[in-house]
Design a protein around this motif. Sequence first.
Motif, PDB file in Angstrom:
ATOM      1  N   VAL A  46       0.855  -1.190   0.000  1.00  0.00           N
ATOM      2  CA  VAL A  46       0.000   0.000   0.000  1.00  0.00           C
ATOM      3  C   VAL A  46       0.892   1.241   0.000  1.00  0.00           C
ATOM      4  N   GLU A  47       0.602   2.170  -0.900  1.00  0.00           N
ATOM      5  CA  GLU A  47       1.376   3.408  -0.994  1.00  0.00           C
ATOM      6  C   GLU A  47       0.655   4.561  -0.287  1.00  0.00           C
ATOM      7  N   TYR A  48       1.455   5.468   0.280  1.00  0.00           N
ATOM      8  CA  TYR A  48       0.930   6.696   0.875  1.00  0.00           C
ATOM      9  C   TYR A  48       1.749   7.867   0.358  1.00  0.00           C
ATOM     10  N   LYS A  49       1.062   8.947   0.027  1.00  0.00           N
ATOM     11  CA  LYS A  49       1.735  10.143  -0.452  1.00  0.00           C
ATOM     12  C   LYS A  49       2.188  10.997   0.731  1.00  0.00           C
ATOM     13  N   LYS A  50       3.210  11.809   0.496  1.00  0.00           N
ATOM     14  CA  LYS A  50       3.719  12.720   1.530  1.00  0.00           C
ATOM     15  C   LYS A  50       2.574  13.572   2.078  1.00  0.00           C
ATOM     16  N   GLY A  51       2.469  13.613   3.417  1.00  0.00           N
ATOM     17  CA  GLY A  51       1.422  14.391   4.064  1.00  0.00           C
ATOM     18  C   GLY A  51       0.139  13.628   4.308  1.00  0.00           C
ATOM     19  N   GLU A  52       0.018  12.420   3.757  1.00  0.00           N
ATOM     20  CA  GLU A  52      -1.206  11.634   3.922  1.00  0.00           C
ATOM     21  C   GLU A  52      -1.230  10.976   5.302  1.00  0.00           C
ATOM     22  N   THR A  53      -2.413  10.862   5.875  1.00  0.00           N
ATOM     23  CA  THR A  53      -2.586  10.241   7.188  1.00  0.00           C
ATOM     24  C   THR A  53      -2.998   8.783   7.025  1.00  0.00           C
ATOM     25  N   VAL A  54      -2.291   7.887   7.695  1.00  0.00           N
ATOM     26  CA  VAL A  54      -2.621   6.456   7.650  1.00  0.00           C
ATOM     27  C   VAL A  54      -3.825   6.197   8.549  1.00  0.00           C
ATOM     28  N   TYR A  65       0.838  -2.832   9.903  1.00  0.00           N
ATOM     29  CA  TYR A  65       1.634  -2.227   8.837  1.00  0.00           C
ATOM     30  C   TYR A  65       3.121  -2.470   9.062  1.00  0.00           C
ATOM     31  N   VAL A  66       3.818  -2.778   7.978  1.00  0.00           N
ATOM     32  CA  VAL A  66       5.280  -2.857   7.987  1.00  0.00           C
ATOM     33  C   VAL A  66       5.803  -1.837   6.981  1.00  0.00           C
ATOM     34  N   VAL A  67       6.742  -0.995   7.406  1.00  0.00           N
ATOM     35  CA  VAL A  67       7.279   0.042   6.521  1.00  0.00           C
ATOM     36  C   VAL A  67       8.287  -0.574   5.556  1.00  0.00           C
ATOM     37  N   VAL A  68       7.996  -0.437   4.268  1.00  0.00           N
ATOM     38  CA  VAL A  68       8.901  -0.920   3.224  1.00  0.00           C
ATOM     39  C   VAL A  68       9.888   0.181   2.835  1.00  0.00           C
ATOM     40  N   SER A  69       9.372   1.382   2.618  1.00  0.00           N
ATOM     41  CA  SER A  69      10.238   2.529   2.330  1.00  0.00           C
ATOM     42  C   SER A  69       9.505   3.800   2.717  1.00  0.00           C
ATOM     43  N   GLY A  70      10.272   4.848   2.969  1.00  0.00           N
ATOM     44  CA  GLY A  70       9.677   6.122   3.343  1.00  0.00           C
ATOM     45  C   GLY A  70       9.790   6.398   4.831  1.00  0.00           C
ATOM     46  N   ARG A  71       9.206   7.534   5.232  1.00  0.00           N
ATOM     47  CA  ARG A  71       9.304   7.987   6.619  1.00  0.00           C
ATOM     48  C   ARG A  71       7.911   8.305   7.149  1.00  0.00           C
ATOM     49  N   PHE A  72       7.613   7.782   8.327  1.00  0.00           N
ATOM     50  CA  PHE A  72       6.340   8.059   8.993  1.00  0.00           C
ATOM     51  C   PHE A  72       6.609   8.765  10.316  1.00  0.00           C
ATOM     52  N   GLU A  73       5.590   9.480  10.768  1.00  0.00           N
ATOM     53  CA  GLU A  73       5.674  10.199  12.039  1.00  0.00           C
ATOM     54  C   GLU A  73       4.479   9.803  12.901  1.00  0.00           C
ATOM     55  N   ALA A  74       4.768   9.403  14.152  1.00  0.00           N
ATOM     56  CA  ALA A  74       3.711   9.075  15.105  1.00  0.00           C
ATOM     57  C   ALA A  74       3.559  10.238  16.075  1.00  0.00           C
ATOM     58  N   THR A  75       2.343  10.782  16.181  1.00  0.00           N
ATOM     59  CA  THR A  75       2.116  11.954  17.028  1.00  0.00           C
ATOM     60  C   THR A  75       0.846  11.786  17.865  1.00  0.00           C
ATOM     61  N   VAL A  76       0.793  12.556  18.949  1.00  0.00           N
ATOM     62  CA  VAL A  76      -0.430  12.649  19.754  1.00  0.00           C
ATOM     63  C   VAL A  76      -0.697  14.123  20.028  1.00  0.00           C
ATOM     64  N   GLN A  77      -1.937  14.427  20.380  1.00  0.00           N
ATOM     65  CA  GLN A  77      -2.304  15.779  20.770  1.00  0.00           C
ATOM     66  C   GLN A  77      -2.240  15.882  22.293  1.00  0.00           C
ATOM     67  N   ALA A  78      -1.431  16.812  22.789  1.00  0.00           N
ATOM     68  CA  ALA A  78      -1.309  17.020  24.235  1.00  0.00           C
ATOM     69  C   ALA A  78      -1.435  18.503  24.532  1.00  0.00           C
ATOM     70  N   LEU A  79      -2.449  18.864  25.297  1.00  0.00           N
ATOM     71  CA  LEU A  79      -2.709  20.262  25.669  1.00  0.00           C
ATOM     72  C   LEU A  79      -2.814  21.160  24.441  1.00  0.00           C
ATOM     73  N   GLY A  80      -3.461  20.625  23.414  1.00  0.00           N
ATOM     74  CA  GLY A  80      -3.689  21.403  22.204  1.00  0.00           C
ATOM     75  C   GLY A  80      -2.502  21.493  21.273  1.00  0.00           C
ATOM     76  N   THR A 108      -1.538   9.266  16.038  1.00  0.00           N
ATOM     77  CA  THR A 108      -1.811   9.525  14.623  1.00  0.00           C
ATOM     78  C   THR A 108      -0.563   9.197  13.823  1.00  0.00           C
ATOM     79  N   LEU A 109      -0.709   8.450  12.729  1.00  0.00           N
ATOM     80  CA  LEU A 109       0.423   8.087  11.859  1.00  0.00           C
ATOM     81  C   LEU A 109       0.293   8.828  10.540  1.00  0.00           C
ATOM     82  N   SER A 110       1.335   9.600  10.201  1.00  0.00           N
ATOM     83  CA  SER A 110       1.327  10.393   8.974  1.00  0.00           C
ATOM     84  C   SER A 110       2.591  10.131   8.177  1.00  0.00           C
ATOM     85  N   ALA A 111       2.472  10.232   6.851  1.00  0.00           N
ATOM     86  CA  ALA A 111       3.619  10.020   5.967  1.00  0.00           C
ATOM     87  C   ALA A 111       4.405  11.313   5.809  1.00  0.00           C
TER      88      ALA A 111
END
Length: 697
Positions: A46-54, A65-80, A108-111
């Motif tokens: 499965v492909e994801y474009k830059k800026g897309e949310t998984v 999900y297993v990352v084949v190539s590219g960079r993902f970012e895992a984030t949470v919302q804390a105090l806004g 949240t996982l984003s490309a």
Amino acid sequence: MESSRSPESNSRLQKVDKVSLLGQCPLFTSLSQWELKSISQLMRLVEYKKGETVYEEGGEADGFYVVVSGRFEATVQALGKKKILAYLRRGDYFGEMSLLTKQPHSATLSALSDCLTLFLKKDDFEKTIEHNAIISLELSRRLSSRLKGADPRSRTLLRSDVVSIYSHQRQIGRTAFAINLAASLIQETHQKTILLDMSPSGNEIAARLHMARKVPLTRFQGIESGTAEALSDFIVRHPVGFEVLSVAHDERDSLGESIITPLLNHLAIDYRFILIDLPNGIDGLVMKAFSQSDSIFFVTDSHITNVTETRETIADLQRGLSHPDEKFSIVINESMFGIRATSAIKKELFGSKNCYSLPAVAGLKDHGPGEDVLPYVVDEPEVDYSRVIRHVARRLSNNLVGIAFGSGAAFGLAHVGVIKVLERERIPIDIVSGSSIGSLIGGLLAIGKTAAEIEEAAMEINSTLKLVRLLDFCLFPWRGLFHGQVIMKHFKKHFGVKTFEDCKVPLKILGANLSARQAITFDSGFVLDAVRASIAIPAIFKPVLMKGDVVVDGGILSPLPVRALHEAGANKVIAVNVFPTTKDTLERRLLLQEAEEKEERAMRQANAFYRGAWHLRRFLRKRITPNLFDVLVSSIQTMESEIAETEGESADVLLRPVVPTASWVEFYHAERFIRRGEEEAMRLLPKIKLLVSQQNI
């Protein structure tokens, strides 16, 4: 998720060896080839474009999900605010926690780039762990580590930044900028940096450094399936520490556009910074590189035609890219017959984008003819060109250090002592902000004055008489008691006609616009004019009139200008608050009372003449203290100290060099304040050094 991204619709993905890729994931390394093949048959690419949310925090789990190539970012919302938990690259996996705990996604996982993943549906995941004890055991260990807060992956993973460097013309300093930026990033961060030469010849950087051999870009087709060492034979390490990969890009070859993203994703596994020296013309490959970049630098000279063309190129690109303004930066190589790139001109041409002026350097293009010659920023680290490059490198790596010098009249002379320690300890300062007395001292630092020169200037007012001589009373004090012209004449010998563009360190001076009731930041024009506005204490000095607005002392609205540093991009802030606290004020009263009692006991032993003179002085002092100036300034400082307390809360290191027994008017006792500034800076020096040395990811 079923459809448009299936491998059947993409011939490139049909050639990807899923078994090999799955085997590179630590979770599956212990499995046999038969087991890997069995599981891979259940997984889809499965492909994801830059800026897309998984998936989003709180969403329902749908698979693994297993990352084949590219960079993902895992984030949470804390105090806004968004908090980054981890960066994920090839071989990492995600989504398993929600499946195992049967809870909504905790992040949240984003490309961060165009990415490729192996996806295993929820039902198939449950069957896999049910029938495979090795995977089940490893996931159980992972779950236990996560619940204990001891998951090692989030601590070891670092961000990767892809930086494109582009110019629409040749021979205007693009490649020199790229080489020197790579060298500066290594020096400032000590993190792995690679410089990618994407010129048509693949030889522009190699020709300057005599070190890297070119490789056709098509050689890297299928790199996403390659091992981590797949590029090692083509990468050359420069003696300074950065690495170089020279890739020849043929504009006639359409394959380049499909290869560049997998190549960048592969490099992102190992490198913190990936710099791309792009060819001059914009084609499909260059546009793809732009779309995958975290930052884009447009290099031009200062000829008005080229500057204007650069602005138009950026405007065209912004219509096709989703990058915000802060992702675009302009680098202007100053030339003999070009425009003077003042702050006003930069704002008019490029708006809020970062814009840097590189001073002309004779012989820069010829610098570095062999391996034994270092890049210019290493060879000549103290020249203005190198300082600007170093500032860019520190901004790129989120390590800009700013210092805020607060207001406080004579109390602010303590700033000089702080500067002495910072200079002695070689603490880098990238941005300076100042209000009132802080603008005066911060301005001297920014234009390049040494700590000794600033101290000498402060010590010039060494008596009450010299202070009084600087006060030019207004005959008709409608707007203020003093004109302020004599003070400005006094300081003009130190500032001269220096403008903000002449500053060695970027400078922000705060004033208060009474007409609009808001703080105003000066960052263009003559520095002394901005200082004059910032020290205009209401009712004491005449305010400055600017285009119909009334501007006074910056301390009225921002006595400790930390916010100005954050807005200018500073990631690490040191603030100097010289206002006495309530505790300091109480201590001052007790000390003065103790001194008065001691003096009174001494007078009892004195003769009648001395006792009479002492009683007369005390009588007069009580009648004229507090005087008009004390009431005005003390009232203003009481208000400012409360605001400064709030502003100081957002600083990383807060210095409080307070002299409890001193008065705001004691400019003629500069040595007391300077010494106290040194003491406070030395006390907090370990904390300052720790702040500066820490690397922000």
